[in-house]
Design a protein around this motif. Structure first.
Motif, mmCIF file in Angstrom:
data_model
loop_
_atom_site.group_PDB
_atom_site.id
_atom_site.type_symbol
_atom_site.label_atom_id
_atom_site.label_comp_id
_atom_site.label_asym_id
_atom_site.label_seq_id
_atom_site.Cartn_x
_atom_site.Cartn_y
_atom_site.Cartn_z
ATOM 1 N N UNK A 112 8.405 2.570 5.507
ATOM 2 C CA UNK A 112 9.446 1.564 6.041
ATOM 3 C C UNK A 112 9.096 -0.249 4.725
ATOM 4 N N UNK A 113 7.468 -0.289 4.890
ATOM 5 C CA UNK A 113 7.844 -1.349 4.272
ATOM 6 C C UNK A 113 7.234 -1.909 3.037
ATOM 7 N N UNK A 114 6.885 -0.969 3.050
ATOM 8 C CA UNK A 114 6.020 -0.690 1.759
ATOM 9 C C UNK A 114 7.078 -0.794 0.335
ATOM 10 N N UNK A 115 6.836 -1.686 -1.208
ATOM 11 C CA UNK A 115 7.237 -1.737 -1.975
ATOM 12 C C UNK A 115 7.946 -0.624 -2.456
ATOM 13 N N UNK A 116 9.305 -0.332 -3.090
ATOM 14 C CA UNK A 116 10.090 0.677 -3.929
ATOM 15 C C UNK A 116 9.132 0.386 -5.322
ATOM 16 N N UNK A 117 8.278 -0.009 -5.267
ATOM 17 C CA UNK A 117 7.391 0.289 -6.700
ATOM 18 C C UNK A 117 6.452 2.025 -6.536
ATOM 19 N N UNK A 143 10.874 -0.788 0.820
ATOM 20 C CA UNK A 143 11.111 -1.948 1.463
ATOM 21 C C UNK A 143 12.144 -2.717 1.323
ATOM 22 N N UNK A 144 11.972 -2.873 2.586
ATOM 23 C CA UNK A 144 12.684 -3.632 4.278
ATOM 24 C C UNK A 144 11.712 -3.985 4.731
ATOM 25 N N UNK A 145 12.025 -5.441 4.884
ATOM 26 C CA UNK A 145 11.640 -6.906 5.585
ATOM 27 C C UNK A 145 11.262 -6.341 6.997
ATOM 28 N N UNK A 146 10.179 -6.961 7.148
ATOM 29 C CA UNK A 146 9.857 -6.963 8.470
ATOM 30 C C UNK A 146 10.584 -6.521 9.716
ATOM 31 N N UNK A 148 -3.609 -3.545 -6.356
ATOM 32 C CA UNK A 148 -4.219 -3.153 -4.546
ATOM 33 C C UNK A 148 -4.524 -2.344 -4.030
ATOM 34 N N UNK A 149 -4.426 -1.431 -3.398
ATOM 35 C CA UNK A 149 -5.015 -0.248 -2.926
ATOM 36 C C UNK A 149 -4.484 0.532 -1.873
ATOM 37 N N UNK A 150 -3.441 0.957 -1.316
ATOM 38 C CA UNK A 150 -2.433 1.542 -1.066
ATOM 39 C C UNK A 150 -2.561 2.615 -0.508
#
Length: 479
Positions: free
Chosen positions: A290-295, A301-304, A429-431
């Protein structure tokens, strides 16, 4: 039943104990939204800040079985009030903390209060008419998920729009309110057994659990093949062997291993470990997606705060499904409810393969998983209390809660390894990669199916109320 119960409405007792369970479980997720900010807030590094979460797990694991035994010896209401003291002290300590050491001490004190939930479940057997026990147990059990799910968005909102200290002052107020409600509305519960606390057994179990859970929770940071991690596991193994030898010979054991070895109790506890694993896996994965960027191509891309709100309905589903689970247990027995809950969890995980790409899809996944958890968590105390003497309900339920905690700890370790091994690079960044998340969800699905298989092997019992006295002398022979 104590005479005082006659002047207290059963609904009021259930309501107070359910609120107590929600507040106690909320303590575990209270600091989750602050994880990224803790190093800055406490002027420390990320490794030291991680102890703010780890210490609550360790202290809770050690305290829960001891508090359960004390509840059987001295009365469950008395020990619930005793549990409220360290929770309140811990909240105040955290609210005033200016260093990581103070925060760790406060979080450790909060962990001492985790025994309130199994104590409350066991007290229902003493305080309610038999026909009310099943639904009440299901509701009380679901409070663990409700508190955890609601704690995330509430804590995120407070952390985002007010000082982080407000979180702990609010938790202090809630804890004081719960203690007052227990004092005023929950009747005294009689001591159900005689004897004394097995101090040697408590120390042995505590040392073994700390070594085991410390190795599991910190193994990824220290290295799974490091001397520290392997040494902790080796010490845990030796201590548990010696502890088992002691418990079998003690006159007043902390945990009656002969009762625990009965097939219904043993299989329910094993199923609890697996259900705890399955429950926690999706909680770790969904909030990150939910919080990881859409990129990333798969993050939403949701906020906390928004991510917390998307996961909140899953906790409410546990409350909604609890009376349905109680009816199923009354009609077909809690074994059927546990199997059904495990299969519903597996369905939720399986559906994620098609629903991973949208917020609404993840909402469906989390709600399905939470329905399964609600059914399973409501059935496990009923299975335990239907197979142990009334004099050991608090200790047996506390040990069962410990099994769930071990399952969640192992889940965090396993899913953590998967997500750190299956990664991608984005903007330096590593995700975790999408395939890593999908692998973790498939593991959750497989583990839920294993839980259903274990539950199906539990010896069948007639659909009795769990308030009935269990066999007290001979092991169950129903197969």
């Amino acid at each position: 039943m104590d005479d005082s119960t006659s002047t207290t409405r059963p609904g009021g007792i259930v309501g107070v104990l359910a609120v107590a369970g929600i507040v106690a479980s909320l303590m575990q997720t209270l600091v989750v939204p602050l994880i990224g900010e803790l190093p800055r807030i406490l002027h420390t590094d990320a490794a030291n800040a991680s102890w703010v979460i780890t210490i609550t797990l360790l202290v809770g694991a050690v305290a829960v079985p001891v508090i359960g035994r004390l509840g059987d010896l001295y009365g469950k209401r008395r020990m619930m009030l005793a549990c409220s003291v360290p929770i309140i002290a811990g909240c105040v300590t955290c609210a005033l903390a200016d260093s990581v050491t103070q925060m760790i001490i406060g979080r450790g004190l909060q962990g001492m209060g985790m025994g309130m939930i199994p104590l409350g479940i066991s007290a229902l057997r003493d305080l309610l008419p038999s026909e009310r026990v099943g639904p009440a147990i299901a509701l009380m059990s679901s409070s663990m998920g409700i508190g955890g799910a609601l704690g995330m968005p509430v804590a995120a909102a407070v952390a985002e729009y007010a000082s982080w200290r407000v979180l702990f002052w609010g938790a202090t107020a809630l804890s004081v309110l719960v203690a007052g409600l227990i004092w005023l509305l929950v009747p005294a519960t009689p001591a159900r057994t005689t004897g004394r606390l097995d101090v040697v057994g408590a120390l042995g179990l505590g040392i073994g659990l700390v070594c085991l859970l410390l190795g599991v929770s910190k193994g990824a940071d220290w290295g799974w093949a490091s001397g520290t991690t392997l040494g902790l596991f080796a010490v845990a193994l030796v201590v548990f062997v010696v502890w088992g030898w002691w418990e079998l010979r003690a006159g007043d054991p902390l945990v009656d291993l002969r009762v625990t070895a009965r097939r219904p109790v043993l299989l329910t506890n094993v199923a609890s470990i697996v259900v705890g694993f399955a429950m926690y896996a999706q909680a770790l994965i969904v909030i990150q997606i939910l919080q990881l960027p859409e990129a990333t191509g798969y993050g939403l891309g949701q906020s906390m705060l928004a991510a917390g709100l998307w996961t909140a309905p899953s906790g409410l589903m546990m409350m909604v499904v609890s009376p349905l689970g109680a009816r199923l247990s009354a009609a077909r027995g809690p074994k059927v409810t546990l199997v059904t809950g495990s299969l519903v969890m597996a369905l939720g995980y399986g559906s994620s393969m098609a629903l991973l790409g949208t917020t609404w899809g993840l909402l469906i996944v989390t709600c399905l998983c939470s329905i399964g958890v609600g059914l399973a968590y409501g059935a496990m105390p009923a299975l335990i209390m239907g197979a142990v003497p009334r004099s050991e309900t608090a200790a047996a339920n506390s040990f069962n809660s410990l099994m769930r905690s071990i399952g969640t700890s192992v889940s965090a370790a396993v899913i953590g390894v998967v997500l750190t091994q299956m990664t991608m690079r984005l903007g330096g960044h590593t995700l975790p990669s999408e395939s890593g998340f999908r692998t973790g969800l498939l593991i959750g699905c497989g583990v839920a199916l294993v839980a259903a298989a274990i539950a199906s092997a539990i010896p069948a019992r007639r659909a009795d109320s769990p308030a009935e006295d269990a066999v007290t002398a001979e092991p169950a022979t129903v197969s």
